[in-house]
Design a protein around this motif. Structure first.
Motif, PDB file in Angstrom:
ATOM      1  N   THR A  23       6.391   8.899  15.094  1.00 18.67           N
ATOM      2  CA  THR A  23       6.836   9.875  14.104  1.00 18.67           C
ATOM      3  C   THR A  23       6.655   9.201  12.748  1.00 18.67           C
ATOM      4  O   THR A  23       6.499   7.980  12.651  1.00 18.67           O
ATOM      5  N   ARG A  24       6.690   9.990  11.702  1.00 22.34           N
ATOM      6  CA  ARG A  24       6.534   9.457  10.351  1.00 22.34           C
ATOM      7  C   ARG A  24       7.566   8.368  10.071  1.00 22.34           C
ATOM      8  O   ARG A  24       7.223   7.261   9.630  1.00 22.34           O
ATOM      9  N   CYS A  25       8.829   8.659  10.327  1.00 24.05           N
ATOM     10  CA  CYS A  25       9.887   7.694  10.028  1.00 24.05           C
ATOM     11  C   CYS A  25       9.857   6.492  10.973  1.00 24.05           C
ATOM     12  O   CYS A  25      10.144   5.368  10.565  1.00 24.05           O
ATOM     13  N   GLU A  26       9.495   6.715  12.204  1.00 16.33           N
ATOM     14  CA  GLU A  26       9.380   5.616  13.167  1.00 16.33           C
ATOM     15  C   GLU A  26       8.322   4.612  12.693  1.00 16.33           C
ATOM     16  O   GLU A  26       8.539   3.400  12.706  1.00 16.33           O
ATOM     17  N   LEU A  27       7.183   5.123  12.231  1.00 18.94           N
ATOM     18  CA  LEU A  27       6.145   4.230  11.727  1.00 18.94           C
ATOM     19  C   LEU A  27       6.594   3.554  10.437  1.00 18.94           C
ATOM     20  O   LEU A  27       6.403   2.349  10.275  1.00 18.94           O
ATOM     21  N   ALA A  28       7.212   4.305   9.545  1.00 12.85           N
ATOM     22  CA  ALA A  28       7.684   3.721   8.283  1.00 12.85           C
ATOM     23  C   ALA A  28       8.669   2.583   8.558  1.00 12.85           C
ATOM     24  O   ALA A  28       8.578   1.512   7.949  1.00 12.85           O
ATOM     25  N   GLN A  29       9.589   2.792   9.488  1.00 11.63           N
ATOM     26  CA  GLN A  29      10.562   1.748   9.822  1.00 11.63           C
ATOM     27  C   GLN A  29       9.884   0.540  10.447  1.00 11.63           C
ATOM     28  O   GLN A  29      10.192  -0.607  10.111  1.00 11.63           O
ATOM     29  N   THR A  30       8.941   0.780  11.342  1.00  8.24           N
ATOM     30  CA  THR A  30       8.228  -0.319  11.989  1.00  8.24           C
ATOM     31  C   THR A  30       7.444  -1.132  10.965  1.00  8.24           C
ATOM     32  O   THR A  30       7.488  -2.366  10.979  1.00  8.24           O
ATOM     33  N   TYR A  42       0.288  -2.626  -1.972  1.00  9.26           N
ATOM     34  CA  TYR A  42       0.443  -1.219  -1.616  1.00  9.26           C
ATOM     35  C   TYR A  42       1.816  -0.957  -1.033  1.00  9.26           C
ATOM     36  O   TYR A  42       2.287  -1.681  -0.165  1.00  9.26           O
ATOM     37  N   SER A  43       2.424   0.125  -1.505  1.00  6.58           N
ATOM     38  CA  SER A  43       3.758   0.494  -1.036  1.00  6.58           C
ATOM     39  C   SER A  43       3.716   0.933   0.424  1.00  6.58           C
ATOM     40  O   SER A  43       2.665   1.308   0.957  1.00  6.58           O
ATOM     41  N   LEU A  44       4.872   0.925   1.031  1.00  2.00           N
ATOM     42  CA  LEU A  44       5.023   1.401   2.401  1.00  2.00           C
ATOM     43  C   LEU A  44       4.502   2.828   2.531  1.00  2.00           C
ATOM     44  O   LEU A  44       3.807   3.171   3.502  1.00  2.00           O
ATOM     45  N   ALA A  45       4.777   3.659   1.539  1.00  2.00           N
ATOM     46  CA  ALA A  45       4.330   5.052   1.572  1.00  2.00           C
ATOM     47  C   ALA A  45       2.805   5.153   1.632  1.00  2.00           C
ATOM     48  O   ALA A  45       2.261   6.054   2.280  1.00  2.00           O
ATOM     49  N   ASN A  46       2.093   4.243   0.983  1.00  2.97           N
ATOM     50  CA  ASN A  46       0.632   4.236   1.048  1.00  2.97           C
ATOM     51  C   ASN A  46       0.145   3.994   2.467  1.00  2.97           C
ATOM     52  O   ASN A  46      -0.772   4.655   2.947  1.00  2.97           O
ATOM     53  N   ASP A 138       1.958  11.333  -5.605  1.00  2.00           N
ATOM     54  CA  ASP A 138       3.374  11.073  -5.387  1.00  2.00           C
ATOM     55  C   ASP A 138       3.561  10.975  -3.878  1.00  2.00           C
ATOM     56  O   ASP A 138       3.426  11.961  -3.154  1.00  2.00           O
ATOM     57  N   LEU A 139       3.843   9.788  -3.398  1.00  2.00           N
ATOM     58  CA  LEU A 139       3.916   9.543  -1.960  1.00  2.00           C
ATOM     59  C   LEU A 139       5.341   9.450  -1.427  1.00  2.00           C
ATOM     60  O   LEU A 139       5.540   9.068  -0.274  1.00  2.00           O
ATOM     61  N   THR A 140       6.307   9.814  -2.236  1.00  2.00           N
ATOM     62  CA  THR A 140       7.711   9.693  -1.796  1.00  2.00           C
ATOM     63  C   THR A 140       7.991  10.457  -0.509  1.00  2.00           C
ATOM     64  O   THR A 140       8.812  10.027   0.297  1.00  2.00           O
ATOM     65  N   GLU A 141       7.312  11.577  -0.289  1.00  2.00           N
ATOM     66  CA  GLU A 141       7.560  12.365   0.924  1.00  2.00           C
ATOM     67  C   GLU A 141       7.261  11.601   2.203  1.00  2.00           C
ATOM     68  O   GLU A 141       7.810  11.916   3.252  1.00  2.00           O
ATOM     69  N   TRP A 142       6.399  10.589   2.126  1.00  2.00           N
ATOM     70  CA  TRP A 142       6.015   9.852   3.327  1.00  2.00           C
ATOM     71  C   TRP A 142       7.122   8.962   3.861  1.00  2.00           C
ATOM     72  O   TRP A 142       7.107   8.601   5.053  1.00  2.00           O
ATOM     73  N   VAL A 143       8.069   8.588   3.012  1.00  2.00           N
ATOM     74  CA  VAL A 143       9.165   7.730   3.467  1.00  2.00           C
ATOM     75  C   VAL A 143      10.543   8.379   3.254  1.00  2.00           C
ATOM     76  O   VAL A 143      11.561   7.816   3.636  1.00  2.00           O
ATOM     77  N   GLU A 144      10.541   9.546   2.653  1.00  2.00           N
ATOM     78  CA  GLU A 144      11.778  10.267   2.366  1.00  2.00           C
ATOM     79  C   GLU A 144      12.547  10.585   3.649  1.00  2.00           C
ATOM     80  O   GLU A 144      11.982  11.041   4.642  1.00  2.00           O
ATOM     81  N   GLY A 145      13.854  10.291   3.608  1.00  2.00           N
ATOM     82  CA  GLY A 145      14.719  10.596   4.739  1.00  2.00           C
ATOM     83  C   GLY A 145      14.553   9.677   5.930  1.00  2.00           C
ATOM     84  O   GLY A 145      15.054   9.975   7.017  1.00  2.00           O
ATOM     85  N   CYS A 146      13.896   8.567   5.752  1.00  2.00           N
ATOM     86  CA  CYS A 146      13.624   7.659   6.879  1.00  2.00           C
ATOM     87  C   CYS A 146      14.658   6.557   7.045  1.00  2.00           C
ATOM     88  O   CYS A 146      14.488   5.680   7.885  1.00  2.00           O
ATOM     89  N   ASP A 147      15.716   6.563   6.268  1.00  2.95           N
ATOM     90  CA  ASP A 147      16.784   5.586   6.400  1.00  2.95           C
ATOM     91  C   ASP A 147      16.242   4.153   6.386  1.00  2.95           C
ATOM     92  O   ASP A 147      16.483   3.359   7.287  1.00  2.95           O
TER      93      ASP A 147
END
Length: 148
Positions: A23-30, A42-46, A138-147
């Protein structure tokens, strides 16, 4: 996490034979836990944006290219340069198989492929999909709400 641990994790995320769809957040957290936020500037969102557009967060994704090479895994590692897939000529700069029998050990044990790929500065590696869909957005949506 040390550089070897980071490279090993990314190698595991890139191999096309495991078949996990994050999932988006699962990958962001990993990726965050692995120190990818800010890696190569490069930011995590990138990194999350790139993974979505090239593989849909699917570690088993395989893409075909016009030149006959294939791209493998969540970040689409190219067989023409980094690994051998027995279908097309390859530079095989990392001297490993792209997928199938034996690939998992090569990619996960030392991470030589990711070590080589990530030594290339960002835009060279991130490629056209990243440039078209993620660069200067604006890449904030890629990590938004991912705790994170």
């Amino acid at each position: 996490m040390g550089a070897l641990g980071l490279v090993t994790l990314l190698a595991c995320l890139s191999v096309g034979s495991w078949g996990k769809i994050f999932t988006r957040c699962e990958l962001a957290q990993t990726l965050q836990e692995s120190g990818m936020d800010g890696y190569e500037g490069y930011s995590l969102a990138n990194w999350v944006c790139l993974a979505f557009y090239v593989s849909g967060f699917d570690t088993a994704a395989v893409g075909a290219n016009a030149d006959g090479s294939s791209d493998y895994g969540i970040f689409q590692i190219n067989s023409g340069w980094w690994c051998q897939d027995d279908r097309t000529p390859s530079e095989n700069l990392c001297h490993v198989r792209c997928q199938g029998e034996g690939a998992r050990g090569h990619w996960a044990a030392g991470g030589s492929v990711w070590g080589a790929v990530l030594q290339r500065p960002g835009p060279h590696y991130l490629g056209d999909d990243w440039k078209k869909r993620c660069e200067k957005q604006d890449l904030t949506e890629w990590v938004e709400g991912c705790d994170l």
